[in-house]
Design a protein around this motif. Structure first.
Motif, PDB file in Angstrom:
ATOM      1  N   LEU A 115       0.881  -1.421  -0.072  1.00  0.00           N
ATOM      2  CA  LEU A 115      -0.011  -0.005   0.026  1.00  0.00           C
ATOM      3  C   LEU A 115       0.831   1.215   0.179  1.00  0.00           C
ATOM      4  N   VAL A 116       2.026   1.111   0.865  1.00  0.00           N
ATOM      5  CA  VAL A 116       2.819   2.247   0.675  1.00  0.00           C
ATOM      6  C   VAL A 116       3.776   2.487  -0.610  1.00  0.00           C
ATOM      7  N   ALA A 119       0.423   3.702  -4.430  1.00  0.00           N
ATOM      8  CA  ALA A 119      -0.854   4.621  -3.806  1.00  0.00           C
ATOM      9  C   ALA A 119      -2.063   4.367  -4.503  1.00  0.00           C
ATOM     10  N   GLN A 122      -3.577   1.577  -3.049  1.00  0.00           N
ATOM     11  CA  GLN A 122      -4.102   1.956  -1.719  1.00  0.00           C
ATOM     12  C   GLN A 122      -5.531   2.620  -1.633  1.00  0.00           C
ATOM     13  N   LEU A 126      -8.768   2.616   0.224  1.00  0.00           N
ATOM     14  CA  LEU A 126      -9.566   3.693   1.005  1.00  0.00           C
ATOM     15  C   LEU A 126     -10.939   4.033   0.585  1.00  0.00           C
TER      16      LEU A 126
ATOM     17  N   LEU B 115      -3.022  12.395  -2.384  1.00  0.00           N
ATOM     18  CA  LEU B 115      -3.091  11.041  -1.694  1.00  0.00           C
ATOM     19  C   LEU B 115      -2.378  10.033  -2.697  1.00  0.00           C
ATOM     20  N   ALA B 119       1.618   8.081  -0.508  1.00  0.00           N
ATOM     21  CA  ALA B 119       1.207   6.933   0.108  1.00  0.00           C
ATOM     22  C   ALA B 119       1.113   7.129   1.408  1.00  0.00           C
ATOM     23  N   ARG B 120       2.325   7.672   1.878  1.00  0.00           N
ATOM     24  CA  ARG B 120       2.374   7.509   3.437  1.00  0.00           C
ATOM     25  C   ARG B 120       1.142   8.456   4.063  1.00  0.00           C
ATOM     26  N   GLN B 122      -1.551   9.288   2.487  1.00  0.00           N
ATOM     27  CA  GLN B 122      -2.825   8.503   2.310  1.00  0.00           C
ATOM     28  C   GLN B 122      -2.985   7.381   3.542  1.00  0.00           C
ATOM     29  N   LEU B 123      -1.855   6.787   3.956  1.00  0.00           N
ATOM     30  CA  LEU B 123      -1.846   5.786   4.863  1.00  0.00           C
ATOM     31  C   LEU B 123      -2.616   6.306   6.233  1.00  0.00           C
TER      32      LEU B 123
END
Lengths: 228, 228
Positions: A115-116, A119, A122, A126, B115, B119-120, B122-123
């Motif tokens: 996920l990291v 994006a 991810q 989300l 986002l 990705a960070r 977004q997490l």
DNA sequence: CGGAGCATTGAATTGCATCAAGGCACGTGG
DNA sequence: CCACGTGCCTTGATGCAATTCAATGCTCCG
């Protein structure tokens, strides 16, 4: 998408959501797990959490049991739904199969890395979680504001967009659940469900063709009930 | 973190969650909006959605009004909480300030770009939404399984980890809400709240020092009630 | 072999007594 | 004045026990 129960909308399968490359990356950490029958427990409440699951085929019930032994069904999950919510490393609820089921098992650590790293993937997650949140908020409204008849109407209208359980020609819903399951989902007793069905039948809103087969006689009335 | 109401845990402010660089990127798309008093509407249900909000200071109430005009409070939000859930481009609920409030307004399109780009960050969002989902699931359990006394006990226990509203020395909760707000949150009437408070007082569980100031006399009993 | 009839079992339904919570009107107090 | 608290009556939903129904499997017979 509009359904609360989850029985309404035919959600996308995993293989429509991502690009082939993303799918490949996800598959790299995925194990496919199959459950051949109903009543299989995928994971249980308070059990240590080591993976998130993505449902690929079948129906799963998300539930929790109160200290008095009453089961509350929190939601029903369908193909494309994520599950595996945990807190302090332990699952928050129990998931049980309602039909034969196939899930993708996504171990936590590799998933988090993925996920990291990606994006876009991810963002799919989300979006799914946000959808779940929206459905939970609606369920809070239903449990907080609606009487038994209205809850039942909401539940039934959740089916009218479903290919699998609703025949638009005949306006007939084929329920995939027992009375007690509906009761546990709507937080009322099984008897109250039966009584409300009877009332709705007497009022000409629906017709019970057999316990699990229900014809909607007056869709407008049902929708009116469901919306409060 | 353990709280259902949201009044328990003092969530992290935005400025503790991210690295300075990430904070800068987020600030690039952020507008700070202040509401000076209670009862300000940040956005209303069914209004077109153009931004997500991050609460930086104050308390916000997330609610929805049923067709009969009954208000259901879905949750209370505190510093660090995200809100602005929408569907088909319209907000799903109404948010109202309970105190003076400061929010970060994050317009949808730039936020989405951010986002995807980071990705960070977004997490962090994903984690927050998952936390909200967990709280909603608990609220479903409370509304589905608990009687008025138990709901009230759950509500009160939500305060015992709060610096702001609970004094651990004196074991005293200072409620920031009216009876009617508690009632709308727990989906019961205001009178039922009062009657249950009286019962709990008679049972020696608590003591009403004034309408909004409640001393917990028997924490064990309260926790037992709250857990069903 | 296939199908009618029957037994078995779990699910659905019903009636009746009870109760938790609601609704309303009114009193109180900061 | 607005929020809180109380008393009295009503009611929607429940709990329990009894009854009906439906699906499934089994046996037996043509």
């Amino acid at each position: 998408m509009d359904s609360i129960t989850g029985f309404g909308h035919n959600r996308s399968r995993l293989d429509r959501l991502l690009t082939p490359e993303q799918r490949a990356r996800l598959q790299g950490i995925t194990t496919v797990v199959c459950y051949p029958a109903r009543d299989c427990v995928i994971y249980a409440e308070k059990q240590p959490a080591d993976a998130i699951y993505l449902l690929n085929r079948g129906i799963v019930e998300l539930s929790s049991v109160s200290r008095q032994g009453e089961k509350q069904i929190i939601s029903f999950l369908h193909a494309g739904d994520l599950f595996g919510l945990f807190e302090r490393n332990c699952y928050c609820s129990t998931t049980t199969t309602l039909t034969p089921v196939e899930v993708y098992r996504l171990p936590l650590e590799p998933l988090k890395e993925l996920l990291v790293a990606d994006a876009r993937i991810q963002l799919e997650f989300l979006t799914k979680v946000a959808d779940d949140l929206r459905r939970s908020h609606r369920q809070i409204l239903v449990l907080g504001q609606h009487n038994v008849q209205q809850r039942l109407a909401v539940f039934l209208t959740g089916f009218i967009q479903s290919d699998q359980f609703y025949d638009p020609q005949a306006q007939v819903i084929t329920l995939p659940l027992r009375r007690s399951d509906i009761a546990n989902y709507l937080a009322v007793t099984q008897e109250s469900i039966v009584r409300s069905l009877k009332q709705l039948e007497a009022a000409g809103v629906l017709e019970r063709q057999s316990p699990k087969v229900i014809r909607i006689a007056d869709m407008g009335a049902l929708l009116r009930l469901a919306s409060g």
